[in-house]
Design an enzyme around this catalytic site. Sequence first.
Site, PDB file in Angstrom:
ATOM      1  N   ASP A  11     -48.715   4.073  41.245  1.00 33.70           N
ATOM      2  CA  ASP A  11     -48.264   2.991  40.361  1.00 33.70           C
ATOM      3  C   ASP A  11     -47.585   1.913  41.193  1.00 33.70           C
ATOM      4  O   ASP A  11     -47.179   2.145  42.333  1.00 33.70           O
ATOM      5  CB  ASP A  11     -47.297   3.518  39.294  1.00 33.70           C
ATOM      6  CG  ASP A  11     -46.916   2.420  38.307  1.00 33.70           C
ATOM      7  OD1 ASP A  11     -47.827   1.750  37.791  1.00 33.70           O
ATOM      8  OD2 ASP A  11     -45.714   2.191  38.088  1.00 33.70           O
ATOM      9  N   SER A  12     -47.408   0.757  40.576  1.00 29.03           N
ATOM     10  CA  SER A  12     -46.719  -0.345  41.241  1.00 29.03           C
ATOM     11  C   SER A  12     -45.241  -0.011  41.482  1.00 29.03           C
ATOM     12  O   SER A  12     -44.607  -0.605  42.349  1.00 29.03           O
ATOM     13  CB  SER A  12     -46.827  -1.603  40.383  1.00 29.03           C
ATOM     14  OG  SER A  12     -46.351  -1.332  39.076  1.00 29.03           O
ATOM     15  N   CYS A  74     -51.170   2.749  36.891  1.00 34.46           N
ATOM     16  CA  CYS A  74     -50.882   1.339  36.620  1.00 34.46           C
ATOM     17  C   CYS A  74     -52.050   0.690  35.887  1.00 34.46           C
ATOM     18  O   CYS A  74     -53.185   0.681  36.370  1.00 34.46           O
ATOM     19  CB  CYS A  74     -50.647   0.629  37.952  1.00 34.46           C
ATOM     20  SG  CYS A  74     -50.211  -1.087  37.781  1.00 34.46           S
ATOM     21  N   GLU A 154     -36.620  -1.111  32.745  1.00 35.15           N
ATOM     22  CA  GLU A 154     -36.084  -0.766  34.074  1.00 35.15           C
ATOM     23  C   GLU A 154     -34.562  -0.729  34.080  1.00 35.15           C
ATOM     24  O   GLU A 154     -33.961  -0.038  34.896  1.00 35.15           O
ATOM     25  CB  GLU A 154     -36.638  -1.712  35.131  1.00 35.15           C
ATOM     26  CG  GLU A 154     -38.091  -1.355  35.359  1.00 35.15           C
ATOM     27  CD  GLU A 154     -38.708  -1.885  36.619  1.00 35.15           C
ATOM     28  OE1 GLU A 154     -38.132  -2.788  37.232  1.00 35.15           O
ATOM     29  OE2 GLU A 154     -39.790  -1.386  36.973  1.00 35.15           O
ATOM     30  N   CYS A 184     -49.234  -0.498  29.326  1.00 36.23           N
ATOM     31  CA  CYS A 184     -48.395  -0.738  30.499  1.00 36.23           C
ATOM     32  C   CYS A 184     -47.554   0.515  30.676  1.00 36.23           C
ATOM     33  O   CYS A 184     -47.071   1.096  29.691  1.00 36.23           O
ATOM     34  CB  CYS A 184     -47.509  -1.971  30.256  1.00 36.23           C
ATOM     35  SG  CYS A 184     -46.225  -2.189  31.490  1.00 36.23           S
ATOM     36  N   HIS A 186     -44.653   1.174  31.462  1.00 38.68           N
ATOM     37  CA  HIS A 186     -43.261   1.216  31.006  1.00 38.68           C
ATOM     38  C   HIS A 186     -43.119   1.451  29.502  1.00 38.68           C
ATOM     39  O   HIS A 186     -42.082   1.892  29.034  1.00 38.68           O
ATOM     40  CB  HIS A 186     -42.548  -0.097  31.335  1.00 38.68           C
ATOM     41  CG  HIS A 186     -42.284  -0.291  32.792  1.00 38.68           C
ATOM     42  ND1 HIS A 186     -43.285  -0.280  33.731  1.00 38.68           N
ATOM     43  CD2 HIS A 186     -41.124  -0.492  33.463  1.00 38.68           C
ATOM     44  CE1 HIS A 186     -42.753  -0.477  34.924  1.00 38.68           C
ATOM     45  NE2 HIS A 186     -41.439  -0.609  34.791  1.00 38.68           N
TER      46      HIS A 186
HETATM   47  N1  DGL Z   1     -47.310  -0.524  36.225  1.00 39.08           N
HETATM   48  C1  DGL Z   1     -47.594  -1.810  35.617  1.00 39.08           C
HETATM   49  C2  DGL Z   1     -48.745  -1.660  34.624  1.00 39.08           C
HETATM   50  O1  DGL Z   1     -48.928  -0.638  33.997  1.00 39.08           O
HETATM   51  C3  DGL Z   1     -46.359  -2.394  34.949  1.00 39.08           C
HETATM   52  C4  DGL Z   1     -45.326  -2.930  35.916  1.00 39.08           C
HETATM   53  C5  DGL Z   1     -45.876  -4.000  36.822  1.00 39.08           C
HETATM   54  O2  DGL Z   1     -46.123  -5.138  36.371  1.00 39.08           O
HETATM   55  O3  DGL Z   1     -46.096  -3.687  37.991  1.00 39.08           O
HETATM   56  O4  DGL Z   1     -49.491  -2.596  34.460  1.00 39.08           O
END
Ligand code: DGL
Length: 251
Positions: A11-12, A74, A154, A184, A186
Site C-alpha cells: 500500500d501507499s 491500494c 490518519e 480507498c 482508509h
Molecule cells: N491507499 C490509497 C488508496 O487506496 C489511499 C491513500 C493514498 O492516497 O495514498 O487509494
Amino acid sequence: MKHSQRVGIFDSGAGGLTVVKSIMEHRFFDEIIYYGDTARVPYGTKDAATITRYALEALEFFKNFDIDLLITACNSVSAHALPEMRANAEIPIYGVIDPGVKALQNSGLDPSSRILILGTRATIQSGRYQKGIEAIGYKNIESIAPSLFVPVVEEGVFEGPVLQSVMTHYFKAIETPDAVILGCTHFPLIAEAIRDYFPNAPLLIHSGEAIAEHLEEQGYLSKRVEKTKLKIFASENPDNLKAIAAKWLQQ
Ligand code: DGL
C-alpha cells in the site's frame, strides 16, 4: 486447491492495514509481508505515471522475499499500475478493484440500485470502478473523491463531530445510495459512520473482505493456518507504521 505460504501486501502507507486485517482474520497464509510506502504517501493525488513508477519500485522490494502472491491493497495502484506490475512479476498480482466489483455483483443487489463509489482522485479519475460496475448492469452510479477522509482517518478520528461535518461536506448533495463502494484503503475504518450517515444503512463494499472472498474463490483455502504472522516494512519510519498497525488491527 492450493495454499500459499507467504503473501505480500502493498500500500501507499498505513491504509492497506485494513486489507491486512481481513486477510489475517481469514487465516489463509502463514505470513504477510506488508510494505507501506510511507515516505511518498498519498498516491491518490498523483498521476498514473508516478503511481506506476512507485508501484514498480515496490515490486522490486518484494523480490527480496520469497512471496507466493502479491496483493496491491491500494486502490489507486490497482486502478493504474496492475498491467505493468504483472508484466514485471513472476507471481500472481491481485488488485482490489475487480474483487470489489465482483462483491457487488455477488450481493445480488437490484440493477436499478443507486451505487456510490468513494475513492481517491486517482481512483475515481481512472474510471475503473465505474466501468466495472456498469459492465455488471448497474446504471445508477455516482462517484466522488472525498479527499479529506484520508487525513481525518490518519488522525485516528473514526467518529464524532469533525468526521460528521466532513461527511456532510461531501454527502449533502448525494442521493441516498443503496450500496457504497469503500474504494480507498482508509474508508473501512469509518465504515460505520458512513453507514449511519445515510437513513437506509446502505450495503458497504470493503476491499479487504472483497479480496478475501476473491482469494477464496481462487482456491487459497485448502488449509486454514493457526495464526498469520505479520512483518511490517516501510519506506520511512517503520516504527510509526508498526504503532498504527497495533492500534488499527484492534479496531
Ligand atoms: N491507499 C490509497 C488508496 O487506496 C489511499 C491513500 C493514498 O492516497 O495514498 O487509494
